[in-house]
Design a protein around this motif. Sequence first.
Motif, PDB file in Angstrom:
ATOM      1  N   UNK A 104      49.001  47.495 144.330  1.00  0.00           N
ATOM      2  CA  UNK A 104      49.878  48.583 142.834  1.00  0.00           C
ATOM      3  C   UNK A 104      48.982  49.478 141.685  1.00  0.00           C
ATOM      4  N   UNK A 105      48.152  48.858 141.089  1.00  0.00           N
ATOM      5  CA  UNK A 105      47.408  49.961 141.185  1.00  0.00           C
ATOM      6  C   UNK A 105      46.244  50.680 141.399  1.00  0.00           C
ATOM      7  N   UNK A 106      46.389  49.993 142.377  1.00  0.00           N
ATOM      8  CA  UNK A 106      45.339  51.474 143.217  1.00  0.00           C
ATOM      9  C   UNK A 106      46.236  52.868 143.997  1.00  0.00           C
ATOM     10  N   UNK A 135      62.537  60.604 153.555  1.00  0.00           N
ATOM     11  CA  UNK A 135      62.178  59.137 154.257  1.00  0.00           C
ATOM     12  C   UNK A 135      61.487  58.145 152.651  1.00  0.00           C
ATOM     13  N   UNK A 136      60.222  59.598 151.681  1.00  0.00           N
ATOM     14  CA  UNK A 136      60.498  58.084 150.515  1.00  0.00           C
ATOM     15  C   UNK A 136      61.212  58.465 150.133  1.00  0.00           C
ATOM     16  N   UNK A 137      62.289  59.798 149.577  1.00  0.00           N
ATOM     17  CA  UNK A 137      63.240  59.005 148.505  1.00  0.00           C
ATOM     18  C   UNK A 137      64.205  57.984 149.318  1.00  0.00           C
ATOM     19  N   UNK A 138      64.526  57.497 150.815  1.00  0.00           N
ATOM     20  CA  UNK A 138      65.063  56.209 150.541  1.00  0.00           C
ATOM     21  C   UNK A 138      64.309  55.191 150.078  1.00  0.00           C
ATOM     22  N   UNK A 139      63.306  55.052 150.577  1.00  0.00           N
ATOM     23  CA  UNK A 139      62.650  54.068 150.045  1.00  0.00           C
ATOM     24  C   UNK A 139      62.266  53.539 148.957  1.00  0.00           C
ATOM     25  N   UNK A 140      62.369  54.756 147.918  1.00  0.00           N
ATOM     26  CA  UNK A 140      62.596  53.731 146.822  1.00  0.00           C
ATOM     27  C   UNK A 140      63.924  53.656 146.223  1.00  0.00           C
ATOM     28  N   UNK A 141      65.113  54.173 146.731  1.00  0.00           N
ATOM     29  CA  UNK A 141      66.087  54.116 147.023  1.00  0.00           C
ATOM     30  C   UNK A 141      66.759  52.652 146.306  1.00  0.00           C
ATOM     31  N   UNK A 152      58.669  50.603 139.725  1.00  0.00           N
ATOM     32  CA  UNK A 152      58.073  49.551 138.991  1.00  0.00           C
ATOM     33  C   UNK A 152      57.311  48.462 140.017  1.00  0.00           C
ATOM     34  N   UNK A 153      56.506  48.113 138.451  1.00  0.00           N
ATOM     35  CA  UNK A 153      55.745  46.877 139.174  1.00  0.00           C
ATOM     36  C   UNK A 153      56.742  45.357 140.375  1.00  0.00           C
ATOM     37  N   UNK A 154      57.848  45.542 139.478  1.00  0.00           N
ATOM     38  CA  UNK A 154      58.594  44.674 139.619  1.00  0.00           C
ATOM     39  C   UNK A 154      60.041  45.172 140.728  1.00  0.00           C
ATOM     40  N   UNK A 155      60.427  46.698 141.340  1.00  0.00           N
ATOM     41  CA  UNK A 155      60.842  46.487 142.074  1.00  0.00           C
ATOM     42  C   UNK A 155      59.585  46.535 143.804  1.00  0.00           C
ATOM     43  N   UNK A 157      57.204  44.168 144.060  1.00  0.00           N
ATOM     44  CA  UNK A 157      57.348  43.208 144.733  1.00  0.00           C
ATOM     45  C   UNK A 157      58.390  42.507 145.187  1.00  0.00           C
ATOM     46  N   UNK A 158      59.356  43.568 144.257  1.00  0.00           N
ATOM     47  CA  UNK A 158      60.689  43.350 145.045  1.00  0.00           C
ATOM     48  C   UNK A 158      61.468  44.179 146.714  1.00  0.00           C
ATOM     49  N   UNK A 159      59.893  44.900 147.087  1.00  0.00           N
ATOM     50  CA  UNK A 159      59.539  45.053 147.977  1.00  0.00           C
ATOM     51  C   UNK A 159      59.224  43.338 149.189  1.00  0.00           C
ATOM     52  N   UNK A 160      57.849  43.264 148.999  1.00  0.00           N
ATOM     53  CA  UNK A 160      57.538  42.089 149.281  1.00  0.00           C
ATOM     54  C   UNK A 160      58.236  40.550 149.635  1.00  0.00           C
ATOM     55  N   UNK A 161      59.183  40.537 148.497  1.00  0.00           N
ATOM     56  CA  UNK A 161      60.435  39.293 148.191  1.00  0.00           C
ATOM     57  C   UNK A 161      61.177  40.085 149.867  1.00  0.00           C
ATOM     58  N   UNK A 162      61.766  41.004 149.880  1.00  0.00           N
ATOM     59  CA  UNK A 162      62.895  41.690 150.814  1.00  0.00           C
ATOM     60  C   UNK A 162      62.598  41.201 152.436  1.00  0.00           C
TER      61      UNK A 162
END
Length: 244
Positions: A104-106, A135-141, A152-155, A157-162
């Motif tokens: 994330x920090x990278x 596509x990028x806006x859809x990913x963030x949404x 955010x960092x929580x969101x 992490x939520x990608x990998x959780x899902x």
Amino acid sequence: MASAELARKLQRRLQRGQAQEGGPEPASRVASAREPAPEPELPACAPTASAPTASADAELSAQLSRRLDINEGAARPRRCKVFNPYTEFPEFSRRLIKDLESMFKLYDSGRDGFIDLMELKLMMEKLGAPQTHLGLKSMIKEVDEDFDGKLSFREFLLIFHKAAAGELQEESGLLALAKLSEIDVALEGVKGAKDFFEAKVYALSSASKFEAELKAEQEERKREEEKRRLRQAAFRELKAAFST
């Protein structure tokens, strides 16, 4: 109330934007009983609204609706508590969370604690899966819980959780992000316990795993400290031998 005043300001701004798109307003408004003057017809060749204005109005309308839903209790406000990834994502090991934090920090080139649309674009290009602007806006949404248009960092992490839980569509750009990263989420993620007993066993094993990893980190720090102490002692002995 501050939220009510913000809602009124957003509503007035939205109304002004709609009025500017439809045409110039009448020069004066004398009384409410008087019929409003008809708006002049636009030429056939003139566009009714520009794409950036329509997009801005849509985002403003979404923010206004969100604020009204929060005021009416139909939606949860933005999280204000301190985020602890180890308690909110207990299915991930400490090492995995640290690896994801480094990733994330990278890509957080702005160092503001968020990955915005352009930074996400660069990330997907580096991973070999470039996306379109939509596509990028859809990913963030898909994981943007607070509707701020960035991750955010929580969101993050939520990608990998899902992804680990199988909650992402096969054609989702987020699934491509999770698969193409060098982190094996499938091994770290939880698929969900089938019943209470399996869930209980999983909770206990997660707690013991967390304690074991924490203890291993402490032992590693002790070993590093011991090596440093021995190097310093050897250096002092060598210095004393040369000085005599």
